[in-house]
Motif scaffolding. Structure first.
Motif, PDB file in Angstrom:
ATOM      1  N   VAL A   3      48.367  36.906  41.688  1.00 54.37           N
ATOM      2  CA  VAL A   3      47.191  36.964  40.160  1.00 54.37           C
ATOM      3  C   VAL A   3      47.251  38.044  40.742  1.00 54.37           C
ATOM      4  CG1 VAL A   3      45.065  36.314  39.200  1.00 54.37           C
ATOM      5  CG2 VAL A   3      46.628  34.948  40.705  1.00 54.37           C
ATOM      6  N   THR A   5      43.989  41.425  39.203  1.00 53.38           N
ATOM      7  CA  THR A   5      42.962  41.424  38.893  1.00 53.38           C
ATOM      8  C   THR A   5      42.371  42.915  37.710  1.00 53.38           C
ATOM      9  OG1 THR A   5      42.828  42.319  40.836  1.00 53.38           O
ATOM     10  CG2 THR A   5      42.376  39.823  40.960  1.00 53.38           C
ATOM     11  N   GLU A  57      46.245  34.000  45.049  1.00 57.55           N
ATOM     12  CA  GLU A  57      45.567  32.815  44.835  1.00 57.55           C
ATOM     13  C   GLU A  57      44.481  32.399  45.635  1.00 57.55           C
ATOM     14  OE1 GLU A  57      47.887  29.226  42.890  1.00 57.55           O
ATOM     15  OE2 GLU A  57      45.861  28.578  42.036  1.00 57.55           O
ATOM     16  N   HIS A  66      38.364  34.113  37.342  1.00 53.18           N
ATOM     17  CA  HIS A  66      38.513  34.458  36.200  1.00 53.18           C
ATOM     18  C   HIS A  66      39.883  34.735  35.428  1.00 53.18           C
ATOM     19  CE1 HIS A  66      36.661  37.630  36.967  1.00 53.18           C
ATOM     20  NE2 HIS A  66      36.753  38.183  35.295  1.00 53.18           N
ATOM     21  N   LYS A  68      42.663  33.963  37.231  1.00 54.67           N
ATOM     22  CA  LYS A  68      43.901  32.970  37.093  1.00 54.67           C
ATOM     23  C   LYS A  68      44.279  32.659  35.312  1.00 54.67           C
ATOM     24  CE  LYS A  68      44.920  28.933  39.746  1.00 54.67           C
ATOM     25  NZ  LYS A  68      44.899  27.475  39.922  1.00 54.67           N
ATOM     26  N   GLU A  69      43.557  32.719  35.598  1.00 50.72           N
ATOM     27  CA  GLU A  69      43.908  31.653  33.876  1.00 50.72           C
ATOM     28  C   GLU A  69      44.525  32.828  32.942  1.00 50.72           C
ATOM     29  OE1 GLU A  69      43.735  28.589  32.589  1.00 50.72           O
ATOM     30  OE2 GLU A  69      44.245  29.560  30.923  1.00 50.72           O
ATOM     31  N   ILE A  70      43.565  34.292  33.295  1.00 53.53           N
ATOM     32  CA  ILE A  70      44.337  35.427  32.211  1.00 53.53           C
ATOM     33  C   ILE A  70      45.608  35.480  32.168  1.00 53.53           C
ATOM     34  CG2 ILE A  70      43.998  37.693  31.853  1.00 53.53           C
ATOM     35  CD1 ILE A  70      40.846  37.521  32.144  1.00 53.53           C
ATOM     36  N   ASN A  71      45.928  35.585  33.902  1.00 53.75           N
ATOM     37  CA  ASN A  71      47.828  35.478  34.288  1.00 53.75           C
ATOM     38  C   ASN A  71      47.895  34.422  33.181  1.00 53.75           C
ATOM     39  OD1 ASN A  71      48.358  37.588  36.645  1.00 53.75           O
ATOM     40  ND2 ASN A  71      45.737  37.606  35.803  1.00 53.75           N
ATOM     41  N   ALA A  72      47.635  33.302  33.488  1.00 54.56           N
ATOM     42  CA  ALA A  72      48.546  32.190  32.927  1.00 54.56           C
ATOM     43  C   ALA A  72      48.679  32.051  31.477  1.00 54.56           C
ATOM     44  CB  ALA A  72      47.891  31.099  33.499  1.00 54.56           C
ATOM     45  N   GLN A  73      47.613  32.878  30.875  1.00 55.20           N
ATOM     46  CA  GLN A  73      47.519  32.352  29.401  1.00 55.20           C
ATOM     47  C   GLN A  73      48.313  33.784  29.252  1.00 55.20           C
ATOM     48  OE1 GLN A  73      46.905  30.645  27.380  1.00 55.20           O
ATOM     49  NE2 GLN A  73      47.514  32.143  25.926  1.00 55.20           N
TER      50      GLN A  73
END
Ligand code: SF4
Ligand code: F3S
Length: 106
Positions: A3, A5, A57, A66, A68-73
């Motif tokens: 991830v 950051t 991760e 948070h 983690k979700e930002i990377n996925a999105q």
């Protein structure tokens, strides 16, 4: 998965992209993200980042969870980057500054 950051924001050194064997980095205006569905956990990118912004991760600091979700999105919205480019001109000044999330350009 790995991830990217907060400390990448406004630094974007891009050393990370050159070592990724599966091209999982995606580029936005002032930040990069890793595609969690492509990352094979090879670990190569983590030591390449001069800003120490990349974490496994499982090793994510609590205050960075948070991302983690930002990377996925953002992976879904941004194009792949595979070649290193010049970092932000003022990358050194921003390296280590707190609270950069508000400055993330989408
Ligand atoms: Fe790419 Fe390996 Fe980094 Fe995952 S851990 S983003 S596969 S370089
Ligand atoms: Fe960002 Fe570090 Fe890559 S600053 S662009 S994660 S080398």
């Amino acid at each position: 998965t790995f991830v990217v950051t907060e400390n990448c924001i406004k630094c974007k050194y891009t050393d990370c992209v050159e070592v990724c064997p599966v091209d999982c980095f995606h580029e936005g205006p002032n930040f990069l993200v890793i595609d969690p569905e492509e990352c094979i956990d090879c670990t190569l990118c983590e030591p390449e980042c001069p800003a120490e912004a990349i974490f496994a991760e499982d090793d994510l600091p609590e205050d960075q969870a948070h991302f983690k979700e930002i990377n996925a999105q953002l992976t879904k919205e941004w194009p792949v980057i595979t070649e290193r480019k010049e970092p932000a001109a003022d990358a050194k000044e921003w390296d280590g500054k707190p609270d950069k999330l508000a400055l993330l350009e989408r």
